[in-house]
Design an enzyme around this catalytic site. Structure first.
Site, PDB file in Angstrom:
ATOM      1  N   TYR A 121      43.953  -1.429 -37.514  1.00 28.62           N
ATOM      2  CA  TYR A 121      44.753  -2.635 -37.687  1.00 28.62           C
ATOM      3  C   TYR A 121      46.205  -2.222 -37.891  1.00 28.62           C
ATOM      4  O   TYR A 121      46.526  -1.459 -38.803  1.00 28.62           O
ATOM      5  CB  TYR A 121      44.276  -3.453 -38.892  1.00 28.62           C
ATOM      6  CG  TYR A 121      45.167  -4.649 -39.119  1.00 28.62           C
ATOM      7  CD1 TYR A 121      45.046  -5.780 -38.310  1.00 28.62           C
ATOM      8  CD2 TYR A 121      46.156  -4.627 -40.101  1.00 28.62           C
ATOM      9  CE1 TYR A 121      45.883  -6.864 -38.479  1.00 28.62           C
ATOM     10  CE2 TYR A 121      46.996  -5.711 -40.274  1.00 28.62           C
ATOM     11  CZ  TYR A 121      46.856  -6.825 -39.470  1.00 28.62           C
ATOM     12  OH  TYR A 121      47.695  -7.895 -39.631  1.00 28.62           O
ATOM     13  N   ARG A 171      53.962  -8.760 -59.058  1.00 35.75           N
ATOM     14  CA  ARG A 171      55.411  -8.837 -59.266  1.00 35.75           C
ATOM     15  C   ARG A 171      55.707  -9.639 -60.526  1.00 35.75           C
ATOM     16  O   ARG A 171      55.212 -10.765 -60.675  1.00 35.75           O
ATOM     17  CB  ARG A 171      56.087  -9.522 -58.071  1.00 35.75           C
ATOM     18  CG  ARG A 171      55.990  -8.751 -56.773  1.00 35.75           C
ATOM     19  CD  ARG A 171      56.699  -9.513 -55.679  1.00 35.75           C
ATOM     20  NE  ARG A 171      56.529  -8.885 -54.378  1.00 35.75           N
ATOM     21  CZ  ARG A 171      56.822  -9.462 -53.226  1.00 35.75           C
ATOM     22  NH1 ARG A 171      57.304 -10.696 -53.227  1.00 35.75           N
ATOM     23  NH2 ARG A 171      56.645  -8.823 -52.084  1.00 35.75           N
ATOM     24  N   ARG A 186      35.459  -7.266 -37.153  1.00 37.40           N
ATOM     25  CA  ARG A 186      35.377  -8.669 -37.545  1.00 37.40           C
ATOM     26  C   ARG A 186      36.215  -9.449 -36.532  1.00 37.40           C
ATOM     27  O   ARG A 186      37.153  -8.903 -35.932  1.00 37.40           O
ATOM     28  CB  ARG A 186      35.938  -8.897 -38.946  1.00 37.40           C
ATOM     29  CG  ARG A 186      35.084  -8.352 -40.058  1.00 37.40           C
ATOM     30  CD  ARG A 186      33.810  -9.154 -40.276  1.00 37.40           C
ATOM     31  NE  ARG A 186      34.074 -10.462 -40.846  1.00 37.40           N
ATOM     32  CZ  ARG A 186      33.139 -11.381 -41.067  1.00 37.40           C
ATOM     33  NH1 ARG A 186      31.878 -11.138 -40.721  1.00 37.40           N
ATOM     34  NH2 ARG A 186      33.431 -12.551 -41.595  1.00 37.40           N
ATOM     35  N   ARG A 218      45.072  -1.121 -53.744  1.00 36.12           N
ATOM     36  CA  ARG A 218      46.067  -1.579 -54.706  1.00 36.12           C
ATOM     37  C   ARG A 218      46.300  -3.056 -54.480  1.00 36.12           C
ATOM     38  O   ARG A 218      46.077  -3.574 -53.387  1.00 36.12           O
ATOM     39  CB  ARG A 218      47.389  -0.795 -54.566  1.00 36.12           C
ATOM     40  CG  ARG A 218      48.016  -0.868 -53.186  1.00 36.12           C
ATOM     41  CD  ARG A 218      49.248   0.030 -53.089  1.00 36.12           C
ATOM     42  NE  ARG A 218      50.319  -0.406 -53.968  1.00 36.12           N
ATOM     43  CZ  ARG A 218      51.265  -1.274 -53.615  1.00 36.12           C
ATOM     44  NH1 ARG A 218      51.259  -1.815 -52.409  1.00 36.12           N
ATOM     45  NH2 ARG A 218      52.213  -1.610 -54.452  1.00 36.12           N
ATOM     46  N   ARG A 248      42.198 -20.122 -43.928  1.00 34.91           N
ATOM     47  CA  ARG A 248      43.558 -20.633 -44.080  1.00 34.91           C
ATOM     48  C   ARG A 248      43.861 -21.657 -42.996  1.00 34.91           C
ATOM     49  O   ARG A 248      43.146 -21.755 -41.997  1.00 34.91           O
ATOM     50  CB  ARG A 248      44.577 -19.492 -44.029  1.00 34.91           C
ATOM     51  CG  ARG A 248      44.561 -18.656 -42.768  1.00 34.91           C
ATOM     52  CD  ARG A 248      45.581 -17.528 -42.878  1.00 34.91           C
ATOM     53  NE  ARG A 248      45.626 -16.713 -41.656  1.00 34.91           N
ATOM     54  CZ  ARG A 248      46.499 -15.745 -41.437  1.00 34.91           C
ATOM     55  NH1 ARG A 248      47.414 -15.457 -42.356  1.00 34.91           N
ATOM     56  NH2 ARG A 248      46.485 -15.046 -40.319  1.00 34.91           N
ATOM     57  N   GLU A 264      41.505 -21.403 -39.555  1.00 30.63           N
ATOM     58  CA  GLU A 264      41.078 -20.058 -39.179  1.00 30.63           C
ATOM     59  C   GLU A 264      39.757 -19.711 -39.863  1.00 30.63           C
ATOM     60  O   GLU A 264      39.635 -19.828 -41.086  1.00 30.63           O
ATOM     61  CB  GLU A 264      42.160 -19.058 -39.559  1.00 30.63           C
ATOM     62  CG  GLU A 264      41.938 -17.654 -39.057  1.00 30.63           C
ATOM     63  CD  GLU A 264      43.163 -16.775 -39.263  1.00 30.63           C
ATOM     64  OE1 GLU A 264      42.982 -15.641 -39.769  1.00 30.63           O
ATOM     65  OE2 GLU A 264      44.290 -17.212 -38.948  1.00 30.63           O
ATOM     66  N   ASP A 315      50.393  -3.443 -38.100  1.00 32.83           N
ATOM     67  CA  ASP A 315      51.467  -4.419 -38.068  1.00 32.83           C
ATOM     68  C   ASP A 315      52.231  -4.227 -36.765  1.00 32.83           C
ATOM     69  O   ASP A 315      52.244  -3.137 -36.176  1.00 32.83           O
ATOM     70  CB  ASP A 315      52.403  -4.239 -39.266  1.00 32.83           C
ATOM     71  CG  ASP A 315      51.769  -4.704 -40.568  1.00 32.83           C
ATOM     72  OD1 ASP A 315      50.968  -5.658 -40.534  1.00 32.83           O
ATOM     73  OD2 ASP A 315      52.061  -4.100 -41.623  1.00 32.83           O
TER      74      ASP A 315
END
Length: 375
Positions: free
Chosen positions: A360, A183, A256, A179, A287, A312, A362
């Site tokens: 991964y 917004r 990665r 997804r 970035r 990066e 958070d």
């Protein structure tokens, strides 16, 4: 009669999972030894202080959560500041706000209302769906265009994603993008979580306080002295790569990785924002992070006359490099399931954290898992 061992827990890895577990075990009266092969605690949230600026040594770490228990816990250790993640994207010298919101669409199409924006989006989505002729998207490119249309895909997704994964988007699986949030408000806050911020003084303060009073050994690689270390504690908490723990019995899991080019600049404010993504494929880095913006706001930015930036780069991983992002394709998912089965059969070892779970995470999820691990 078995002789009691010196420690209740040997904790391998001084990152967030290991530090939170050690904190809880210590509070419960357990004797812990925490070791890490690096020369510092904190794992990938470690910050290096350069002229008063806390530099996120292993990439930007922005704490966000909707879990009040986790938020209350970390704030009981250290206060958090008001940092709000509002990244900028640059494509061929044009600036766009992220995530995709009304500011983004105004810069892209000059639409000023949700209604006019939705009309453009729906038209481009329809073109993408018509091209599929009723079939399910086969790859990331088709999936992305079906979700947000051609313009957003080509300007803000394609180049960045190909740099991240090192492969063309039409060769990447569609499931990578399940997804893409859109917004129809002028809201640049990247996260929708209720709580967000950076520890006051940096992440080192958080980890140092978690490990206060707990014996810690750095520059200590578990696998260099495994037989000896396994004998000194009743149980092991292991936060390293799960395949390495089992001596790569089924083969290596793949990742990665990222590398960083850090520069200290003589100007006080280089880009005006902590995170700026470069979505043009011709620019090799993904970035630039300007670290002072994580903890300095408004005129405070100019209180330190220099600044530190990190470019990066996303690259292929090979053994010996730092593993960052699991590649959750069919092969690695099948491989991890075998290692997970072996781990489940081992009652004396607690596996936790992103490397042991091959996932991964958070930061709030890592902390939540550590808070709920059985002691």
């Amino acid at each position: 009669m078995n002789q009691k061992k010196k420690y209740d827990y040997l904790i391998v890895g001084a990152g967030l999972f290991g530090a939170v577990f050690a904190y809880r075990a210590n509070k419960a009266g357990k004797k812990c030894l925490i070791i890490d092969k690096r020369s510092h605690i904190g794992g990938n949230v470690y910050c290096e202080n350069i002229n008063g600026i806390n530099v996120h040594k292993y990439g930007a770490h922005i704490f966000h959560t909707s879990n009040k228990i986790v938020w209350d816990f970390v704030n009981s250790i250290v206060d958090f500041n008001r940092y709000t993640n509002s990244p900028i994207a640059i494509y061929k010298d044009q600036l766009y706000n992220l995530p995709f919101n009304m500011n983004t669409f105004y810069a892209m199409w000059h639409t000023k209302t949700p209604e006019s924006t939705l009309a453009v989006l729906e038209s481009q989505r329809k073109d993408a769906l018509d091209a599929l002729e009723g079939r399910t998207p086969d790859n990331l490119e088709e999936q992305a265009m079906a979700l947000v249309g051609k313009d957003i895909y080509e300007i803000l997704i394609k180049g960045y994603t190909e740099k991240q994964w090192g492969r063309p988007c039409n060769e990447l699986p569609a499931f990578i993008i399940k997804r893409l949030p859109v917004r129809f408000t002028f809201d640049n806050n990247y996260f929708s979580d209720k709580y967000q911020g950076i520890p006051v003084g940096g992440y080192n303060v958080l980890v140092e306080r978690l490990l206060s009073g707990i014996e810690t050994k750095l520059n200590c690689n578990f696998f260099d002295n495994r037989l000896e270390l396994e004998q000194i504690a009743e149980k092991i908490v292991y936060t390293g790569p799960i395949d390495e723990y089992f001596n790569f019995a089924f083969g290596r899991l793949e990742y990665r990785t990222v590398s960083f080019e850090m520069e200290e600049l003589s100007c006080p404010n280089y880009q005006g924002n902590a995170v700026v993504n470069y979505t043009d494929i011709e620019i090799p880095y993904t970035r630039i992070i300007e670290h002072k913006h994580f903890e300095m706001f408004g005129d405070d930015v100019y209180s330190v006359k220099s600044t530190v930036i990190s470019k990066e780069f996303s690259t292929e991983w090979s053994p010996g490099m730092e593993p960052y992002y699991p590649i959750n394709d069919e092969r690695n998912t099948r491989l991890f399931a075998k290692y997970k089965s072996m781990a489940s059969d081992n009652d004396n070892v607690i596996f936790g954290g992103r490397l042991a779970d091959y996932r991964y995470y958070d930061m709030d999820v890592v902390i939540w898992n550590a808070l709920n691990a059985k002691i």
